[in-house]
Scaffold this motif. Sequence first.
Motif, PDB file in Angstrom:
ATOM      1  N   TYR A 194       0.865  -1.289   0.007  1.00  0.00           N
ATOM      2  CA  TYR A 194       0.025  -0.063  -0.023  1.00  0.00           C
ATOM      3  C   TYR A 194       0.804   1.301  -0.080  1.00  0.00           C
ATOM      4  O   TYR A 194       1.698   1.294   0.755  1.00  0.00           O
ATOM      5  CB  TYR A 194      -0.949   0.066   1.254  1.00  0.00           C
ATOM      6  N   PRO A 195       0.599   2.238  -0.590  1.00  0.00           N
ATOM      7  CA  PRO A 195       1.122   3.496  -0.679  1.00  0.00           C
ATOM      8  C   PRO A 195       0.920   4.286   0.705  1.00  0.00           C
ATOM      9  O   PRO A 195       0.060   3.956   1.244  1.00  0.00           O
ATOM     10  CB  PRO A 195       0.696   4.558  -1.873  1.00  0.00           C
ATOM     11  N   PRO A 196       2.140   4.890   0.950  1.00  0.00           N
ATOM     12  CA  PRO A 196       1.736   6.076   2.360  1.00  0.00           C
ATOM     13  C   PRO A 196       0.555   7.000   2.057  1.00  0.00           C
ATOM     14  O   PRO A 196       0.291   7.248   0.902  1.00  0.00           O
ATOM     15  CB  PRO A 196       3.098   6.768   2.353  1.00  0.00           C
ATOM     16  N   PRO A 197      -0.246   7.132   3.202  1.00  0.00           N
ATOM     17  CA  PRO A 197      -1.439   7.808   3.004  1.00  0.00           C
ATOM     18  C   PRO A 197      -1.067   9.331   2.552  1.00  0.00           C
ATOM     19  O   PRO A 197      -1.895   9.808   1.812  1.00  0.00           O
ATOM     20  CB  PRO A 197      -2.154   7.739   4.581  1.00  0.00           C
ATOM     21  N   GLN A 198      -0.019   9.883   3.233  1.00  0.00           N
ATOM     22  CA  GLN A 198       0.306  11.310   2.705  1.00  0.00           C
ATOM     23  C   GLN A 198       1.979  11.298   2.343  1.00  0.00           C
ATOM     24  O   GLN A 198       2.768  11.648   3.145  1.00  0.00           O
ATOM     25  CB  GLN A 198       0.068  12.379   3.905  1.00  0.00           C
ATOM     26  N   PRO A 199       2.057  10.814   1.164  1.00  0.00           N
ATOM     27  CA  PRO A 199       3.704  10.611   0.922  1.00  0.00           C
ATOM     28  C   PRO A 199       4.501  12.012   1.082  1.00  0.00           C
ATOM     29  O   PRO A 199       3.961  13.237   0.559  1.00  0.00           O
ATOM     30  CB  PRO A 199       3.756  10.476  -0.571  1.00  0.00           C
ATOM     31  N   THR A 200       5.621  11.989   1.941  1.00  0.00           N
ATOM     32  CA  THR A 200       6.468  13.062   2.377  1.00  0.00           C
ATOM     33  C   THR A 200       6.754  13.733   1.168  1.00  0.00           C
ATOM     34  O   THR A 200       6.794  15.223   1.163  1.00  0.00           O
ATOM     35  CB  THR A 200       7.595  12.727   3.124  1.00  0.00           C
ATOM     36  N   ALA A 201       7.579  13.295   0.133  1.00  0.00           N
ATOM     37  CA  ALA A 201       8.008  13.785  -1.188  1.00  0.00           C
ATOM     38  C   ALA A 201       6.915  14.496  -1.788  1.00  0.00           C
ATOM     39  O   ALA A 201       7.028  15.665  -2.053  1.00  0.00           O
ATOM     40  CB  ALA A 201       8.676  12.821  -2.004  1.00  0.00           C
ATOM     41  N   PRO A 228      -3.958   6.369  -4.742  1.00  0.00           N
ATOM     42  CA  PRO A 228      -3.604   5.460  -5.785  1.00  0.00           C
ATOM     43  C   PRO A 228      -2.127   5.567  -5.939  1.00  0.00           C
ATOM     44  O   PRO A 228      -1.728   6.646  -6.158  1.00  0.00           O
ATOM     45  CB  PRO A 228      -4.362   5.197  -6.851  1.00  0.00           C
ATOM     46  N   THR A 229      -1.283   4.323  -5.841  1.00  0.00           N
ATOM     47  CA  THR A 229       0.157   4.638  -6.282  1.00  0.00           C
ATOM     48  C   THR A 229       0.182   5.260  -7.541  1.00  0.00           C
ATOM     49  O   THR A 229       1.060   6.419  -7.969  1.00  0.00           O
ATOM     50  CB  THR A 229       0.690   3.290  -6.334  1.00  0.00           C
ATOM     51  N   SER A 230      -0.524   4.853  -8.570  1.00  0.00           N
ATOM     52  CA  SER A 230      -0.296   5.542 -10.016  1.00  0.00           C
ATOM     53  C   SER A 230      -0.745   7.028 -10.141  1.00  0.00           C
ATOM     54  O   SER A 230      -0.099   7.738 -10.672  1.00  0.00           O
ATOM     55  CB  SER A 230      -1.444   4.938 -10.893  1.00  0.00           C
ATOM     56  N   SER A 231      -1.937   7.437  -9.058  1.00  0.00           N
ATOM     57  CA  SER A 231      -1.913   8.896  -8.921  1.00  0.00           C
ATOM     58  C   SER A 231      -0.858   9.684  -8.254  1.00  0.00           C
ATOM     59  O   SER A 231      -0.542  10.714  -8.698  1.00  0.00           O
ATOM     60  CB  SER A 231      -3.247   9.307  -8.217  1.00  0.00           C
ATOM     61  N   ILE A 232      -0.357   8.795  -7.164  1.00  0.00           N
ATOM     62  CA  ILE A 232       0.880   9.567  -6.565  1.00  0.00           C
ATOM     63  C   ILE A 232       2.240   9.806  -7.430  1.00  0.00           C
ATOM     64  O   ILE A 232       2.732  11.008  -7.583  1.00  0.00           O
ATOM     65  CB  ILE A 232       1.384   8.800  -5.400  1.00  0.00           C
TER      66      ILE A 232
END
Length: 317
Positions: A1-8, A199-203
Amino acid sequence: YPPPQPTALLEGYANLYGALPEQIVMTRGADEAIVVLSNLFCEPHKDSIIICPPTFGMYSRSASVMPAKLKEVPLIETNGTFKLDSAKITETAKDDDVKLVFICNPNNPTGTPFAHKDILDLCAAIQGRAIVILDETYAEFSKDGSLAPELPNVPNLIILRTLSKSYALAGARMGSLLCADEDFIQLVRSKSLDAYPLPTSSIQAAMKVMQPEIQKKAQENIQTLLAERDRLFTHFSASELVEHIYPSDANFLLIRMKSAKEFIEHCAAKGVILRDFTDKPMTQSCIRISPSLPEHNDLLIKLLMEFQQKIMAGSAA
């Protein structure tokens, strides 16, 4: 699962919007932020939100789903454009049940820009009573830009942003809400979103937008769209069918014209889709046009000329 709020990605948004990472919540488009804020601030069947029609339909839709009560303070049409009825908004916000005031700037569907000073004055007038939700979906197209730098000075202001329009990522559903209250931001992140909202693709798509070469391309695209908007303004202004074009600070035009529905149907038959506002209060006989590629706009201009000739021939007969 991707992080909920990716730091980068938070850092990328912070640089893009002129805020701190701690002041941002990433959401599935600005639409999810609208729903989240309505749920947080409004008690169902009891509390109210204020909207200023004609405006974006998601505000009223979110209220109906809650359900929250809806209080309308229509825009004032004056001198061929619209303005906020700040005095009526302030008076209405005195009601104890009012929790949120939604303002879209530039406004959808009219394209109207509201002066930053007017918005800040409104925030000050209702501070301690209601929160102003400023939807800046079209800020990248606006001459005045964003009010994000003022967030630390305005405790009852929350700003919505999105990558949907100026970065053409509507399908990725990448939006955000900005607020200077970092405790509130933590509350939204921890209590109001799904466990894995992005979603990972959106990130990945959003991270690509942050790259300098994409930023440069996006700015070029924005200038192209604004130039095409102005070109369409010139051509439609010359048409005998057009009664009024509202001044726009966004990437679209709201046009009042004769036989508007028939023109929409004429264009649709050729694969050109226009937004129909003819049956809505305050925008009767109006269509909304979003400029596209120059060759697409050439086709629209051609269709306008064809339709005008058809109408004029029918009148002569």
